[in-house]
Design a protein around this motif. Structure first.
Motif, PDB file in Angstrom:
ATOM      1  N   UNK A 177       0.815  -1.212   0.000  1.00 52.97           N
ATOM      2  CA  UNK A 177       0.000   0.000   0.000  1.00 52.97           C
ATOM      3  C   UNK A 177       0.849   1.262   0.000  1.00 52.97           C
ATOM      4  N   UNK A 178       2.161   1.105   0.107  1.00 53.42           N
ATOM      5  CA  UNK A 178       3.098   2.208  -0.062  1.00 53.42           C
ATOM      6  C   UNK A 178       4.420   1.618  -0.518  1.00 53.42           C
ATOM      7  N   UNK A 179       5.298   2.473  -1.028  1.00 56.83           N
ATOM      8  CA  UNK A 179       6.645   2.047  -1.405  1.00 56.83           C
ATOM      9  C   UNK A 179       7.643   2.259  -0.274  1.00 56.83           C
ATOM     10  N   UNK A 180       7.165   2.575   0.934  1.00 62.55           N
ATOM     11  CA  UNK A 180       8.113   2.907   1.982  1.00 62.55           C
ATOM     12  C   UNK A 180       7.743   2.412   3.357  1.00 62.55           C
ATOM     13  N   UNK A 181       7.054   1.269   3.450  1.00 63.98           N
ATOM     14  CA  UNK A 181       6.578   0.760   4.740  1.00 63.98           C
ATOM     15  C   UNK A 181       7.199  -0.603   5.037  1.00 63.98           C
ATOM     16  N   UNK A 182       7.869  -0.701   6.161  1.00 68.11           N
ATOM     17  CA  UNK A 182       8.593  -1.921   6.533  1.00 68.11           C
ATOM     18  C   UNK A 182       7.688  -3.151   6.558  1.00 68.11           C
ATOM     19  N   UNK A 183       6.536  -3.066   7.196  1.00 68.72           N
ATOM     20  CA  UNK A 183       5.701  -4.258   7.389  1.00 68.72           C
ATOM     21  C   UNK A 183       5.211  -4.841   6.064  1.00 68.72           C
ATOM     22  N   UNK A 184       4.912  -4.010   5.084  1.00 66.92           N
ATOM     23  CA  UNK A 184       4.485  -4.539   3.784  1.00 66.92           C
ATOM     24  C   UNK A 184       5.606  -5.353   3.157  1.00 66.92           C
ATOM     25  N   UNK A 185       6.812  -4.817   3.190  1.00 67.98           N
ATOM     26  CA  UNK A 185       7.963  -5.515   2.608  1.00 67.98           C
ATOM     27  C   UNK A 185       8.283  -6.787   3.384  1.00 67.98           C
ATOM     28  N   UNK A 186       8.219  -6.710   4.706  1.00 70.21           N
ATOM     29  CA  UNK A 186       8.587  -7.869   5.526  1.00 70.21           C
ATOM     30  C   UNK A 186       7.599  -9.019   5.343  1.00 70.21           C
ATOM     31  N   UNK A 187       6.301  -8.722   5.355  1.00 62.82           N
ATOM     32  CA  UNK A 187       5.319  -9.788   5.160  1.00 62.82           C
ATOM     33  C   UNK A 187       5.347 -10.330   3.732  1.00 62.82           C
ATOM     34  N   UNK A 188       5.597  -9.464   2.769  1.00 62.71           N
ATOM     35  CA  UNK A 188       5.711  -9.938   1.383  1.00 62.71           C
ATOM     36  C   UNK A 188       6.892 -10.893   1.240  1.00 62.71           C
ATOM     37  N   UNK A 189       7.991 -10.559   1.907  1.00 65.95           N
ATOM     38  CA  UNK A 189       9.147 -11.445   1.867  1.00 65.95           C
ATOM     39  C   UNK A 189       8.865 -12.771   2.554  1.00 65.95           C
ATOM     40  N   UNK A 190       8.173 -12.747   3.695  1.00 65.61           N
ATOM     41  CA  UNK A 190       7.832 -13.997   4.379  1.00 65.61           C
ATOM     42  C   UNK A 190       6.965 -14.888   3.495  1.00 65.61           C
ATOM     43  N   UNK A 191       5.965 -14.297   2.845  1.00 65.91           N
ATOM     44  CA  UNK A 191       5.112 -15.081   1.959  1.00 65.91           C
ATOM     45  C   UNK A 191       5.924 -15.640   0.795  1.00 65.91           C
ATOM     46  N   UNK A 192       6.822 -14.842   0.244  1.00 64.72           N
ATOM     47  CA  UNK A 192       7.626 -15.298  -0.892  1.00 64.72           C
ATOM     48  C   UNK A 192       8.550 -16.436  -0.489  1.00 64.72           C
ATOM     49  N   UNK A 193       9.144 -16.353   0.697  1.00 70.17           N
ATOM     50  CA  UNK A 193       9.994 -17.460   1.165  1.00 70.17           C
ATOM     51  C   UNK A 193       9.205 -18.768   1.176  1.00 70.17           C
ATOM     52  N   UNK A 194       7.993 -18.701   1.677  1.00 74.15           N
ATOM     53  CA  UNK A 194       7.196 -19.921   1.743  1.00 74.15           C
ATOM     54  C   UNK A 194       6.785 -20.402   0.347  1.00 74.15           C
ATOM     55  N   UNK A 195       6.521 -19.480  -0.560  1.00 72.38           N
ATOM     56  CA  UNK A 195       6.177 -19.873  -1.924  1.00 72.38           C
ATOM     57  C   UNK A 195       7.351 -20.560  -2.609  1.00 72.38           C
ATOM     58  N   UNK A 196       8.545 -20.056  -2.372  1.00 72.82           N
ATOM     59  CA  UNK A 196       9.741 -20.657  -2.959  1.00 72.82           C
ATOM     60  C   UNK A 196      10.011 -22.024  -2.353  1.00 72.82           C
ATOM     61  N   UNK A 197       9.967 -22.110  -1.033  1.00 73.79           N
ATOM     62  CA  UNK A 197      10.359 -23.347  -0.355  1.00 73.79           C
ATOM     63  C   UNK A 197       9.304 -24.440  -0.446  1.00 73.79           C
TER      64      UNK A 197
END
Length: 431
Positions: A40-60
């Motif tokens: 929802x923004x290009x500058x918010x830690x929680x959006x990036x952190x949760x997106x990364x967590x979801x991506x890790x699980x998608x990859x693994x």
């Protein structure tokens, strides 16, 4: 008296505290080929952190093999070479990301992306080369960088064809690597480099066979993609003078086309990282009324709703990194509580805590069909405009397949301040 809408929201919401809480979303994703995850923004830690967590699980867990982001191809190719442990690449992803020099650098040059790329590099180190997950930029802004990268690559690998690329580059050189000047000239004078760019791309593609064998398929693909960026960027800058809707569509079609090429080249399953305004289906917003399409809509149209899962984000209040004007120095800004009547205010009233929503495929509660204002913060943000701007009217259940709501957020941690000599692209819209 209990509000039935708030009860509907509470009934669909699931707690969002640890990566394990993403289980219902992974079940919804299932065998889908593309998962587009917003912010929802290009500058918010929680959006990036949760997106990364979801991506890790998608990859693994689900075998996703590439990450495609709203970034420039040349810059992200340097990151890709790092995370896939290519020869002569940077040893630490931080160095590759810290080299980003196009405003707004904080979008990718930040601690959250460094953490994810270090994890990806470490995971790739234990895999054979052909199984390593890549990191690619699919945006359109890097006209001159891509042109220079292409000329350099041809000079090293196909010197017999470098003159054609130099002729194409010479067409752009009078404009001093200034997109606004090129756009103005193409509007008011009979000057267009489109044919030179298209001819160069066509020539590269026609020579693909033997050249791939000689130079490697990945390197050849990167060269072709730089040529495709030149074509797309030239169209983007020309379209800018005719209106924001047209230039927006040129940009999002380019990103969708690039993703399709990546699926053919490095697929078969991709994660996409972009702003909500790109990955949430435009047909469920007022963007469609303005004649705008976007990546999420194009993905559903091209690949089908069963093969695509769109995941949005939203937050009630907190902090963000952004600029007050296009090209200005970044600032940490407070994000005030969402305005009354908005989606975020409704979720705050119902929950007051972080939550995951996975939208049912069949019958859905009525609030998912309501058009509600949904906050969107781009690289430019002015909190004082919250009363009348910064929101996109949205039908949540149609725009996304799932939604992560975060009640309180914090700014990203950039790797560096914006530098005085960095390139500032001309942008019709800032998301």
């Amino acid at each position: 008296m209990t509000d039935p809408v708030l009860e509907q929201i509470r009934g669909l919401a699931r707690p969002l505290r640890t990566p394990a809480d993403l289980d219902p979303l992974l079940e919804r994703i299932g065998d889908a080929r593309v998962v587009a995850i917003g912010e929802a923004s290009h500058g918010t830690h929680e959006y990036y952190a949760w997106r990364a967590e979801l991506t890790r699980r998608l990859v693994e867990e689900l075998g996703f093999g590439l990450v495609a982001v709203e970034g420039d191809w040349p810059d992200c190719y340097r990151v890709d070479r790092n995370v896939r442990l290519r020869p002569d690449a940077d040893e630490d992803p931080r160095d590759a990301l810290d080299a980003f020099a196009r405003w707004p650098t904080w979008m990718w040059a930040n601690d959250d992306v460094v953490d994810f790329c270090r994890w990806l590099r470490a995971r790739n180190a234990g895999l054979p080369e052909e199984s390593r997950v890549g990191f690619y930029g699919i945006d359109v802004y890097s006209l001159w960088n891509s042109m220079h990268e292409l000329v350099d690559w041809l000079a090293e690998n196909e010197p017999g064809h470098v003159e054609q690329a130099k002729r194409a580059l010479a067409c752009f050189e009078p404009f001093g690597e200034d997109g606004a000047e090129y756009a103005f000239a193409s509007r008011f004078a009979p000057t267009s480099c489109e044919q030179a760019a298209v001819d160069l791309l066509r020539s590269l593609c026609e020579r693909r066979g033997d050249a791939e064998a000689a130079t490697g398929a990945d390197a050849r693909f990167a060269a072709e993609q730089n040529a495709a960026v030149v074509v797309g960027a030239e169209r983007y800058y020309r379209a800018m003078v005719r209106g924001s809707a047209e230039s927006w569509n040129v940009r999002d079609v380019h990103m969708a086309d690039t993703l399709d090429r990546l699926l053919d080249h490095a697929g078969p399953k991709a994660v996409v990282w972009e702003h909500n305004t790109h990955i949430g289906d435009a047909r469920a917003t007022d963007m469609a009324d303005a004649g705008m399409a976007n990546v999420g809509q194009l993905l559903r149209e091209r690949h089908g709703v069963d093969d695509v899962v769109l995941v949005g984000f939203g937050g009630y209040r907190g902090g963000v990194v952004a600029g007050r004007e296009w090209g200005t120095q970044m600032e940490r800004m407070a994000v005030p509580p969402a305005r009354a009547g908005s989606l975020e205010a409704l979720l705050h009233d119902a929950l007051g805590d972080d939550a995951l929503f996975v939208h049912p495929r069949g019958d859905r509660p009525g609030w998912l069909h309501r058009r509600l204002d949904h906050r969107a913060i781009g690289v430019v943000y002015r909190p004082e405009r919250e009363r009348w701007g910064n929101y996109v009217p949205t039908v949540l259940g149609e725009r996304y397949d799932a939604f992560l709501y975060l009640d309180d957020t914090t700014p990203l941690q950039p790797l560096h301040l914006e530098r005085a000599d960095e390139h500032v692209p001309v942008g019709a819209l800032d998301a």
